[in-house]
Design a protein around this motif. Structure first.
Motif, short mmCIF file in Angstrom:
data_model
loop_
_atom_site.label_atom_id
_atom_site.label_comp_id
_atom_site.label_asym_id
_atom_site.label_seq_id
_atom_site.Cartn_x
_atom_site.Cartn_y
_atom_site.Cartn_z
N HIS A 9 -8.37 12.02 0.42
CA HIS A 9 -7.48 12.77 1.32
C HIS A 9 -7.57 12.14 2.72
O HIS A 9 -8.47 12.45 3.49
CB HIS A 9 -7.91 14.24 1.34
N HIS A 11 -5.09 10.54 6.12
CA HIS A 11 -3.78 10.34 6.77
C HIS A 11 -3.77 9.06 7.60
O HIS A 11 -4.79 8.64 8.12
CB HIS A 11 -3.44 11.54 7.67
N HIS A 41 1.59 13.13 4.83
CA HIS A 41 2.48 14.27 4.61
C HIS A 41 3.85 13.77 4.15
O HIS A 41 4.54 13.05 4.90
CB HIS A 41 2.65 15.08 5.90
N GLU A 66 0.63 14.01 0.24
CA GLU A 66 0.38 15.44 0.44
C GLU A 66 1.74 16.08 0.68
O GLU A 66 2.35 15.89 1.74
CB GLU A 66 -0.57 15.69 1.63
N ASP A 244 -9.74 14.44 4.79
CA ASP A 244 -8.52 14.85 5.52
C ASP A 244 -8.51 14.17 6.89
O ASP A 244 -8.11 14.76 7.90
CB ASP A 244 -8.44 16.38 5.66
N HIS A 246 -7.67 12.32 10.09
CA HIS A 246 -6.48 12.03 10.90
C HIS A 246 -6.84 11.03 12.01
O HIS A 246 -6.00 10.27 12.44
CB HIS A 246 -5.91 13.30 11.53
MN MN Z 1 -4.04 16.56 4.94
#
Ligand code: MN
Ligand code: AMP
Ligand code: MN
Ligand code: MN
Length: 283
Positions: A9, A11, A41, A66, A244, A246
Motif C-alpha cells: 500500500h 502512493h 488513488h 486503490e 500507506d 504518501h
Molecule cells: Mn492509501
C-alpha cells in the motif's frame, strides 16, 4: 532467518504521494523490501515506471490500485492487485474515475466561486498535471493565491467532508468495484477497515466476494490487526497490509519498510490471481 517483507500500500506522485514511482522502488530496495505494490488513488499509471525500476533493482512490483467506491453513503477504499493491465472493461472504468474526479472538481470550484473565491479548472489542472485531480490540488491553488495560509486550513474551512464547498459525487458501489477487479483477473481487498465497520458490514463485504482485508496498516492497533487477521483466517480470505506511504508526514518515513507483511501474503495473492486468470481464459 529474517523473512522478506512486502509493502502492498504505497502512493506516488501519480496520485497524492510525494515521490516518483522509480524513487519508491529505490527506497524499497534500500529498506530490503522484496515486493511492493503502488496503490495510487484511482490510477495504476505508476506501475510501468515502478516495474522497470524494480526489474533493475531486484524488487518485485505487483500491479495495484486503490479505488474510491461507495458503501452506505460513504467513501470506501478498495485495493486491487494483480489485475490484467490490458483488461478493456477495467481500464475504461479507471478512465471514468478520472472523469468523475474532474467533474467533481468543477462543482467544488463553482461552490468556492459562490463563496467569493475565484479559482479556475485550468489552474487546478496546472497543479495536477496528468494526475487524477484531488482536493489537494484545489487546496494548493487556493494557498498559492493567498486565499488560505495552508492546505489544512482549506480543508477545515472549505473542502473537508463536512465543509461548505465540498461536493460529494456518487462513486461506483463497493460491490461493483469488487466485481470489476475480479473480472480483470485481480483480487480485491478492503483498505484500512479500521474501526469503521461492524459485523454486519464485514458480512456484506464477504458476501460481495471481497478477497480479503488489509489487516496491517499504520492506523490499526494490535487489536484491530488481530480482528481482521482472524476474520481472514476464519473465512479463507487474504490478509494484506502496507504503510500507506504518501511521503508528506514525518511518520511516513518510520512506517516505510516497517509496516509491512510477510512474503507469504504475496505468494497467496499470486496464487489466487493465477487461478482467476485461468478461470477467465477457460470461460
Ligand atoms: Mn492509501
Ligand atoms: P480527494 O481524493 O479529492 O477526496 O482528496 C483526498 C485527499 O485530500 C486525501 O488523500 C488527503 O491527502 C487530503 N485530505 C483529506 N482531508 C484532509 C484534511 N482534513 N486535511 C488535509 N488534507 C486532507
Ligand atoms: Mn491519499
Ligand atoms: Mn485509503
Amino acid at each position: 532467518m529474517k523473512s522478506p517483507k512486502a509493502d502492498l500500500h504505497i502512493h506516488t506522485k501519480k496520485s497524492d504521494g510525494k515521490l516518483a514511482p522509480a524513487d519508491i522502488v529505490k527506497k524499497a530496495s534500500e529498506k530490503g523490501l522484496c515486493t511492493i505494490s503502488i496503490t495510487d488513488h484511482d490510477t495504476y499509471a505508476g506501475y510501468f515506471e515502478a516495474k522497470s525500476a524494480g526489474d533493475d533493482l531486484g524488487v518485485e512490483v505487483l500491479p495495484g490500485i486503490e479505488i474510491t467506491s461507495e458503501y452506505k453513503d460513504r467513501e470506501c477504499h478498495i485495493l486491487g492487485y494483480g489485475f490484467d493491465l490490458g483488461n478493456a472493461e477495467f481500464s475504461a472504468f479507471v478512465k471514468s474515475q478520472k472523469l468523475r474526479r474532474y467533474k467533481r472538481a468543477r462543482r467544488m470550484i463553482q461552490n468556492l466561486g459562490k463563496m467569493g473565491f475565484d479559482i479556475s479548472i485550468e489552474e487546478v489542472i496546472g497543479e495536477a498535471g496528468t494526475m487524477n485531480i484531488s482536493r489537494n490540488h484545489l487546496a494548493k491553488v487556493m494557498v498559492s493565491k493567498g486565499m488560505a495560509p495552508n492546505v489544512r486550513v482549506v480543508f477545515d474551512r472549505y473542502l473537508g467532508n463536512r465543509s461548505p464547498a465540498y461536493f460529494k459525487i456518487g462513486y461506483e458501489s463497493a460491490e461493483e468495484v469488487i466485481r470489476l477487479i475480479k473480472s480483470a483477473g485481480g483480487i480485491s481487498i478492503l483498505a484500512h477497515p479500521g474501526l469503521y465497520y461492524v459485523e454486519e458490514d464485514i458480512k456484506y463485504f464477504i458476501e460481495a466476494e471481497i478477497d480479503g482485508f488489509e489487516y496491517i496498516h499504520p492506523s490499526h492497533n494490535y487489536l484491530l490487526q488481530k480482528r481482521y487477521r482472524e476474520i481472514c483466517e476464519q473465512n479463507g480470505l487474504i490478509a494484506t497490509g502496507g504503510s500507506d506511504y504518501h511521503g508528506f508526514r514525518p511518520e511516513d518515513e518510520s512506517y516505510f519498510g516497517t509496516v509491512a507483511v510477510d512474503s507469504s501474503t504475496v505468494a497467496h495473492i499470486k496464487r489466487l490471481t493465477v487461478d482467476r486468470k485461468k478461470q477467465h481464459t477457460s470461460q
